[in-house]
Design a protein around this motif. Structure first.
Motif, PDB file in Angstrom:
ATOM      1  N   PHE A  63       0.596  -1.197  -0.031  1.00  0.00           N
ATOM      2  CA  PHE A  63       0.166  -0.051   0.166  1.00  0.00           C
ATOM      3  C   PHE A  63       0.893   1.131   0.015  1.00  0.00           C
ATOM      4  O   PHE A  63       0.640   2.221  -0.673  1.00  0.00           O
ATOM      5  N   ASN A  64       2.062   1.320   0.963  1.00  0.00           N
ATOM      6  CA  ASN A  64       2.889   2.300   0.741  1.00  0.00           C
ATOM      7  C   ASN A  64       3.375   2.587  -0.856  1.00  0.00           C
ATOM      8  O   ASN A  64       3.534   3.835  -1.212  1.00  0.00           O
ATOM      9  N   TYR A  65       3.715   1.684  -1.236  1.00  0.00           N
ATOM     10  CA  TYR A  65       4.317   1.626  -2.850  1.00  0.00           C
ATOM     11  C   TYR A  65       3.124   2.244  -3.567  1.00  0.00           C
ATOM     12  O   TYR A  65       3.516   2.991  -4.543  1.00  0.00           O
ATOM     13  N   TYR A  66       2.019   1.721  -3.368  1.00  0.00           N
ATOM     14  CA  TYR A  66       0.818   2.119  -4.293  1.00  0.00           C
ATOM     15  C   TYR A  66       0.486   3.589  -4.181  1.00  0.00           C
ATOM     16  O   TYR A  66       0.462   4.304  -5.066  1.00  0.00           O
ATOM     17  N   LYS A  67       0.527   4.114  -2.891  1.00  0.00           N
ATOM     18  CA  LYS A  67       0.294   5.518  -2.639  1.00  0.00           C
ATOM     19  C   LYS A  67       1.419   6.309  -3.449  1.00  0.00           C
ATOM     20  O   LYS A  67       1.113   7.517  -3.686  1.00  0.00           O
ATOM     21  N   GLU A  68       2.485   6.013  -3.389  1.00  0.00           N
ATOM     22  CA  GLU A  68       3.738   6.755  -4.552  1.00  0.00           C
ATOM     23  C   GLU A  68       3.600   6.497  -5.792  1.00  0.00           C
ATOM     24  O   GLU A  68       4.490   6.918  -6.693  1.00  0.00           O
ATOM     25  N   GLY A  69       2.703   5.666  -6.331  1.00  0.00           N
ATOM     26  CA  GLY A  69       2.674   5.387  -7.684  1.00  0.00           C
ATOM     27  C   GLY A  69       3.573   4.213  -8.074  1.00  0.00           C
ATOM     28  O   GLY A  69       3.922   4.041  -9.414  1.00  0.00           O
ATOM     29  N   TYR A  70       3.886   3.294  -7.361  1.00  0.00           N
ATOM     30  CA  TYR A  70       4.886   2.220  -7.699  1.00  0.00           C
ATOM     31  C   TYR A  70       4.337   0.807  -7.890  1.00  0.00           C
ATOM     32  O   TYR A  70       5.237   0.021  -7.820  1.00  0.00           O
ATOM     33  N   TRP A  73      -0.790  -2.578 -10.900  1.00  0.00           N
ATOM     34  CA  TRP A  73      -1.742  -3.647 -10.645  1.00  0.00           C
ATOM     35  C   TRP A  73      -2.230  -4.667 -11.526  1.00  0.00           C
ATOM     36  O   TRP A  73      -2.362  -6.031 -11.313  1.00  0.00           O
TER      37      TRP A  73
END
Length: 121
Positions: A63-70, A73
């Motif tokens: 989720f932390n990586y997702y929040k930064e666009g990394y 999916w």
């Protein structure tokens, strides 16, 4: 379970979690060797490591990586589906392999990965 074993298991979980979030490793490279040092067999260490990953243990890190666009999916979903299939097939093979041979295969794979990381330009 002794207090020492409990503390070591907590340490293994924390270390695997931190390294998973930090550099994307944890299960095979961290947990299995440390579980072997605790006296588990190769099969037990692999099974225990897989059981840890059976629940979404890395969800918050992802989720932390997702929040930064990394996070891609589409890639993640496709890999996950085939990871499940491959994991099932691989476990069937692993359970038929003698533990000494399995340990050597595991060690060889770790050496290959280490060599690639150390000597790549």
């Amino acid at each position: 379970m002794t207090t020492t074993t409990l503390i070591l298991l907590l340490f293994i979980g924390l270390l695997a979690g931190v390294l998973s979030g930090l550099i994307g490793i944890g299960g095979g490279i961290i947990m299995i060797p440390l579980l072997l040092l605790l006296g588990l067999s190769q099969h037990q260490a692999q099974g225990t490591s897989l059981a840890v990953l059976a629940v979404p243990v890395t969800a918050l890190a992802a989720f932390n990586y997702y929040k930064e666009g990394y996070v891609d999916w589409k890639y993640a979903a496709l890999i996950a589906v085939f990871f499940v299939i491959g994991g099932y097939i691989g476990s069937k093979f692993a359970l038929q392999i003698d533990e000494k041979v399995l340990k050597k295969i595991f060690g060889f794979v770790l050496l290959l990965v280490a060599g690639k990381l150390i000597f790549e330009k």
